[in-house]
Design an enzyme around this catalytic site. Structure first.
Site, mmCIF file in Angstrom:
data_model
loop_
_atom_site.group_PDB
_atom_site.id
_atom_site.type_symbol
_atom_site.label_atom_id
_atom_site.label_comp_id
_atom_site.label_asym_id
_atom_site.label_seq_id
_atom_site.Cartn_x
_atom_site.Cartn_y
_atom_site.Cartn_z
ATOM 1 C CE LYS A 182 -5.995 -2.826 -3.781
ATOM 2 N NZ LYS A 182 -6.971 -2.545 -2.712
ATOM 3 C CD GLU A 257 8.222 -8.720 2.489
ATOM 4 O OE1 GLU A 257 8.150 -9.656 3.308
ATOM 5 O OE2 GLU A 257 9.293 -8.257 2.084
ATOM 6 C CB CYS A 291 2.431 -11.565 7.930
ATOM 7 S SG CYS A 291 3.595 -10.316 8.483
ATOM 8 C CD GLU A 389 -1.392 -15.970 6.851
ATOM 9 O OE1 GLU A 389 -1.780 -15.832 5.686
ATOM 10 O OE2 GLU A 389 -0.521 -15.249 7.370
#
Ligand code: NDP
Length: 493
Positions: A182, A257, A291, A389
């Protein structure tokens, strides 16, 4: 045919069991070019009935048909063919990726090269999966078989769309799993494109299914589905936590992750020019939508002011522009939602710290989700811009006094994906490396990523590893086989 055209905008279907099919409901969702804010495609929006179909196809392909009988060598050949097709179509794939995600075309070309390399790497690894003979007593034989974990649901983000797909599909195929991928709703187009290569590469129907839709519907239904054996997820920590809770009901294998708030640490003896470039590259590459972005820049006090000044001067040279222009170094953010999110952090940052450069929308763009590369300095590590983040071109520069304070600040975060340290002192470099709680640590660089080496985080940056043999391991089960060599009856009664 994978697509149909309506009023100039392509409509793309889902790829299930080797065929292009519309969503059962007929629903589609729009996909945008973030540099023009225009709709460039409509994509079939999967819901629970489509998820059922895709899981049934992947299940059937795993349990019967040609796939379980395919040799490891054959799977390697299929992966090689996929890599070849991807290389042959680099220009086309990079163009689609750049248009859809907003990343500069040059970076998109690097990504596609890495995608092909990833398929090649796992092509080579497919027939190197081996078990062990276990040292049990002499009257028995024990050995291990390595078997594919089964049907894998693979859910990926929008920042490196095809590369994240490759990191998941290639090891899964090598291991003999079947997959339902997906893509992120913002960036489905390159994953759709490569499904056109599957048949020619020799992938039997149902082995890889591409299912598009929204996270809360398609993604959630995949994670909860009893026919799925494993969930491989890359995305935010917030969604990672939802996935772990949902997968617990069926005890699926889960690898995560997740995000980060990675420290990039600079000592005074570092190579000056390389260090300043490394600080900027570490945080601003791919619009900061990385990331492992080095978004906390820790600088020793003796060089702090000069370092902030040098970063600021060099930031002025970063060329913002349309993604497809070859001199562009920074494109727009991926979506309106991400633009709004990062913009809100710019306002938070202005209250928490000082602005060295940037802080808003660049004036030269009428349209598009562009934001200036922004450097905040005199940031305290307790500030929101140092803890949360942001996933955009926003750097927080934090001063420190000596090695132990650098380590303390670097580790003072819920995340643990990556870190970097810059110094010419080998003793100091390795002391810091050993003290950092992060899954990847670079010395005198930040961001180089190779398929041969493991990728993944400590703490709330997730668990499990991708890339290298570690990435393949996550798609394998271990079966122990015990063979009795002793014909004496069991002395039980
Ligand atoms: P999200 O977590 O929002 O989404 C990631 C994927 O999960 C998307 O496909 C999304 O679908 C899907 N999703 C959303 N909600 C659910 C749900 N309830 N159940 C199942 N699937 C769901 O992350 P972003 O796409 O915003 O990506 C940015 C994040 O990804 C950052 O935190 C970044 O650090 C992380 N990331 C980590 C990497 C790593 O290797 N550690 C690499 C790249 C990114 P949809 O988009 O359709 O909503």
């Amino acid at each position: 045919m994978s697509t149909s055209s309506k009023a100039g905008v392509q409509t793309y279907k889902n790829f299930i069991n080797g065929k292009w099919v519309p969503a059962v409901s007929g629903a589609t969702f729009p996909v945008y070019d973030p540099s023009t804010e225009e709709v460039i495609a409509q994509v079939a929006s999967a819901a629970a009935p489509d998820v059922d179909q895709a899981v049934a196809a992947a299940r059937a392909a795993f349990d019967s048909g040609p796939w379980p009988a395919t040799t490891a060598q054959d799977r390697g050949k299929i992966l090689h063919k996929l890599a070849d097709k991807i290389r042959q179509n680099t220009a086309r794939l990079a163009d689609i990726e750049s248009r859809n995600s907003g990343k500069p075309i040059i970076e998109a070309e690097y990504d596609i090269a890495d995608v092909a390399t990833c398929f090649e790497y796992y092509a080579g690894l497919a027939n190197k999966v081996m078990g062990h003979v276990n040292p049990v007593p002499a009257n028995a034989l024990s050995f291990t078989l390595r078997e594919p974990v089964g049907v894998a649901a693979q859910i990926i983000p929008w920042n490196y769309p095809l590369l994240m797909a490759a990191w998941k599909l290639a090891p899964a195929i090598a291991a003999g799993c079947t997959c339902i991928l997906k893509p992120a709703e913002q960036t489905p187009l390159t994953a759709i494109e490569i499904a056109n290569y599957f048949e020619e590469a020799g992938l039997p129907p149902g082995v890889v299914n591409i299912l598009n839709g929204l996270g809360e519907t398609t993604g959630a239904a995949l994670v909860a589905h009893p026919g799925v054996d494993k969930v491989a997820f890359t995305g935010s920590a917030a969604v990672g936590k939802i996935i772990v809770k949902s997968a617990a009901d069926t005890l699926k294998r889960v690898t995560l992750e997740l995000g980060g708030k990675s420290p990039n640490i600079f000592f005074p003896d570092a190579d000056w020019e390389a260090a300043v470039d490394g600080a900027l590259f570490g945080v601003f590459i791919n619009q900061g939508e990385v990331c492992s972005a080095g978004s906390r820049i820790l600088v020793e006090k003796s060089i702090y002011s000069k370092f902030v000044e040098a970063m600021t001067e060099k930031t002025k040279r970063i060329k913002l522009g349309a993604p497809l222009e070859r001199e562009t170094k920074m494109g727009p953010l991926v979506s309106k939602e991400q633009y709004d999110r990062v913009s809100s952090y710019l306002e938070i940052g202005k209250k928490e710290a000082k602005v060295a450069i940037g802080g808003g929308r660049p004036k030269q763009f009428g349209k598009g989700y562009y934001l200036e590369p922004t450097i905040f300095y005199d940031v305290d590590n307790s500030a929101r811009i140092a803890r949360e983040e942001i996933f955009g071109p926003v750097a927080s520069v934090i001063p420190f006094d000596g090695e132990s304070e650098a380590i303390r600040i670097a580790n003072d975060t819920p995340y643990g994906l990556a870190a970097a340290v810059w110094t010419r002192d080998i003793y100091k470099a390795f002391r810091v490396v050993k003290s950092l709680r992060a899954g990847i640590v670079w010395v005198n660089h930040m961001q180089p990523t190779y398929v041969e080496a493991p990728w993944g985080g400590y703490k709330q940056s997730g668990f499990g590893r991708e890339l290298g043999p570690w990435g393949l391991e996550e798609y394998l089960e271990t079966k122990q086989v015990f063979v009795n060599l002793d014909e004496t009856p069991i002395a039980w009664y």
